[in-house]
Design an enzyme around this catalytic site. Structure first.
Site: not given
Ligand code: 13P
Length: 252
Positions: A9, A11, A98, A100, A170, A176, A215
């Protein structure tokens, strides 16, 4: 056998040029080093979906996915992208729900159910995300919340439709932050999700790929992917570097 999937992803990262470089590096590394039947999905920002898809050509192993879609079919929704548009570009996957999107754009379970329906109706595979924030984990009600998230957005589907969905667990506190869930925490929640699906859909639950995200790095991927109910990963930060991402793909 459930499909193994490692999805990156991206982002809101990379310029067009950088996206092209990363894709080209990944194509080479995956062709040279990745064995087995793992599927790799690059979830790029909307503007890069088509160029990256063109660049991949008929790549048997790597495909593209969107990070979101509209819940509407078409019309006056400035800035939105419909599933029909994704379909018209030949995009096979779309991330839905997601954390976010839930957190910054107020997307709730009912809205996400509509997006899942739209994706399935056009033949796209939804990668449906669920996961609890830190306070819920600390309160100990995380299993309840994740079961509820899955129920709210997926349990209206019939068994045939549900089998077309990929789930990504997740935990928000692991996204992150560099703070990965332990493989035990991941396995426990994946098993809870699968059992919850089995309680309504029976054996169908065994066919559903459940990815872990939060992560994931080259050095923890192997342990996470070794868990019985973890069928791959949804990778954020580490998917932006070709070498790191390919090491994660190889860990499966
Ligand atoms: P990270 O791998 O940066 O923690 O992000 C995970 C994520 O949100 C994947 O959709």
């Amino acid at each position: 056998m459930r499909q193994k999937i490692v999805a990156g992803n991206w982002k809101m990262n990379k310029t067009l040029e950088e996206a092209g470089i990363l894709t080209s590096e990944l194509m080479g590394l995956v062709a040279d080093e990745v064995k087995g039947n793992v599927k790799v999905v690059l979830c790029t920002p909307f503007p890069y979906l088509y160029p990256v898809k063109q660049q991949l050509g008929n790549n048997a192993r790597i495909s593209v996915g969107a990070q979101n879609c509209s819940e509407h079919d078409s019309g006056a929704y400035t800035g939105e992208t419909s599933v029909a548009m994704l379909k018209s570009m030949g995009i096979p996957y779309v991330i839905i729900g997601h954390s976010e999107r839930r957190q910054y754009f107020g997307e709730d379970g009912a809205l996400l159910a509509t997006k899942v329906d739209k994706a399935l109706a056009q033949g796209l595979t939804p990668i449906f995300c669920c996961g609890e924030p830190l306070d819920i984990r600390e309160k100990g009600t995380h299993e309840q919340l994740v079961k509820q998230q899955v129920e709210e957005s997926l349990f209206h589907l019939n068994a045939e439709a549900l089998q077309k969905v990929v789930i990504a667990y997740e935990p928000v506190w692991a996204i992150g932050t560099g703070k990965t869930a332990t493989s035990q925490q991941a396995q426990d929640m994946h098993a809870v999700i699968r059992k919850h699906i089995a309680s309504k859909y029976g054996a169908v639950a065994e066919n559903i790929s459940i990815l872990y995200g939060g992560s994931v790095k080259a050095d923890n991927a192997k342990e996470l992917f070794a868990c019985a109910d973890v069928d791959g990963g949804l990778v954020g930060g580490a998917s932006l570097k070709s070498r790191e991402f390919v090491e994660i793909v190889k860990a499966i």
